[in-house]
Motif scaffolding. Structure first.
Motif, PDB file in Angstrom:
ATOM      1  N   GLN A  25       3.122   1.947   1.946  1.00 23.59           N
ATOM      2  CA  GLN A  25       3.245   2.415   3.338  1.00 23.59           C
ATOM      3  C   GLN A  25       4.683   2.488   3.820  1.00 23.59           C
ATOM      4  O   GLN A  25       4.946   2.884   4.950  1.00 23.59           O
ATOM      5  N   GLN A  33      -2.593   7.492  -5.383  1.00 26.88           N
ATOM      6  CA  GLN A  33      -3.576   8.521  -5.019  1.00 26.88           C
ATOM      7  C   GLN A  33      -4.862   7.916  -4.462  1.00 26.88           C
ATOM      8  O   GLN A  33      -5.564   8.544  -3.684  1.00 26.88           O
ATOM      9  N   SER A  34      -5.160   6.698  -4.880  1.00 29.89           N
ATOM     10  CA  SER A  34      -6.433   6.080  -4.483  1.00 29.89           C
ATOM     11  C   SER A  34      -6.370   5.476  -3.082  1.00 29.89           C
ATOM     12  O   SER A  34      -7.396   5.086  -2.533  1.00 29.89           O
ATOM     13  N   ILE A  35      -5.175   5.391  -2.520  1.00 30.42           N
ATOM     14  CA  ILE A  35      -5.041   4.767  -1.199  1.00 30.42           C
ATOM     15  C   ILE A  35      -5.543   5.738  -0.135  1.00 30.42           C
ATOM     16  O   ILE A  35      -5.063   6.868  -0.043  1.00 30.42           O
ATOM     17  N   PRO A  36      -6.551   5.318   0.623  1.00 33.88           N
ATOM     18  CA  PRO A  36      -7.121   6.240   1.603  1.00 33.88           C
ATOM     19  C   PRO A  36      -6.201   6.438   2.805  1.00 33.88           C
ATOM     20  O   PRO A  36      -5.436   5.540   3.165  1.00 33.88           O
ATOM     21  N   ALA A  37      -6.278   7.605   3.397  1.00 37.00           N
ATOM     22  CA  ALA A  37      -5.537   7.845   4.636  1.00 37.00           C
ATOM     23  C   ALA A  37      -6.183   7.019   5.737  1.00 37.00           C
ATOM     24  O   ALA A  37      -7.368   6.702   5.675  1.00 37.00           O
ATOM     25  N   ALA A  76       2.402   6.659   0.020  1.00 37.93           N
ATOM     26  CA  ALA A  76       0.984   6.976   0.106  1.00 37.93           C
ATOM     27  C   ALA A  76       0.520   6.759   1.544  1.00 37.93           C
ATOM     28  O   ALA A  76       1.164   6.008   2.273  1.00 37.93           O
ATOM     29  N   PRO A  77      -0.547   7.354   1.985  1.00 36.25           N
ATOM     30  CA  PRO A  77      -1.448   8.221   1.220  1.00 36.25           C
ATOM     31  C   PRO A  77      -0.804   9.586   0.923  1.00 36.25           C
ATOM     32  O   PRO A  77       0.255   9.883   1.465  1.00 36.25           O
ATOM     33  N   ASP A  78      -1.507  10.344   0.089  1.00 40.25           N
ATOM     34  CA  ASP A  78      -1.119  11.709  -0.219  1.00 40.25           C
ATOM     35  C   ASP A  78       0.244  11.789  -0.908  1.00 40.25           C
ATOM     36  O   ASP A  78       1.185  12.369  -0.376  1.00 40.25           O
ATOM     37  N   ASP A 136       0.817  -1.206   0.000  1.00 40.33           N
ATOM     38  CA  ASP A 136       0.000   0.000   0.000  1.00 40.33           C
ATOM     39  C   ASP A 136       0.858   1.265   0.000  1.00 40.33           C
ATOM     40  O   ASP A 136       0.396   2.333   0.363  1.00 40.33           O
TER      41      ASP A 136
END
Ligand code: HEC
Length: 121
Positions: free
Chosen positions: A50, A103-107, A62-64, A48
């Motif tokens: 991370q 970009q699609s990975i949510p916080a 990611a996120p952001d 992810d």
């Protein structure tokens, strides 16, 4: 009744898999996830984005994620701990898809959004 609903939603999932859920968009997070895996990004950055403690500095992506231009310049031109991915190895379309995936990975949820953690009585 509820089994009808389960049946219906899995039919929707199946349909979107067949017809390509992201087909209307220029870049596809779905394809980007596949490219993220097939190009080995996950091995250093985690599935992810991370980041990973094992690769010591496979950074958080990611996120952001960072702006696309910075992202592209880094991936194409880096010559430090990460191998560069030139266009011959990783197409622009694939790179854009990877970015869409990041970009699609949510916080993660803020604790304020979890009711149980906001009850102080
Ligand atoms: C062999 C491990 C490895 C692989 C594979 C790898 N990376 Fe990295 N990546 C790193 C390391 C380590 C850094 C930090 C190194 C540095 O700053 O020079 C990094 C940094 C980055 C950065 C900059 C992050 C920042 O905040 O500065 C981006 C963007 C990035 N990687 C994207 C990718 C993408 C996209 C892929 C797959 C196409 C990928 N990486 C594959 C190890 C890897």
């Amino acid at each position: 009744m509820s089994s009808m609903r389960v049946y219906f939603s899995s039919a929707v999932v199946a349909a979107s898999l067949i017809f390509g859920a992201g087909a209307a968009f220029a870049a596809s997070a779905e394809k980007g996830k596949a490219a993220f895996v097939s190009n080995g990004c996950w091995q250093c950055h985690g599935f992810d984005g991370q980041g990973s403690a094992i690769t010591s500095n496979g950074k958080v992506l990611a996120p952001d994620p960072m702006p696309y231009e910075t992202f592209e310049a880094f991936v194409r031109g880096t010559n430090r701990a990460m191998p560069p991915y030139r266009e011959a190895i990783l197409s622009k379309v694939d790179l854009e898809d990877i970015y869409a995936y990041l970009q699609s990975i949510p916080a993660g949820k803020s604790f304020k959004d979890i009711p149980m953690l906001s009850q102080h009585e």
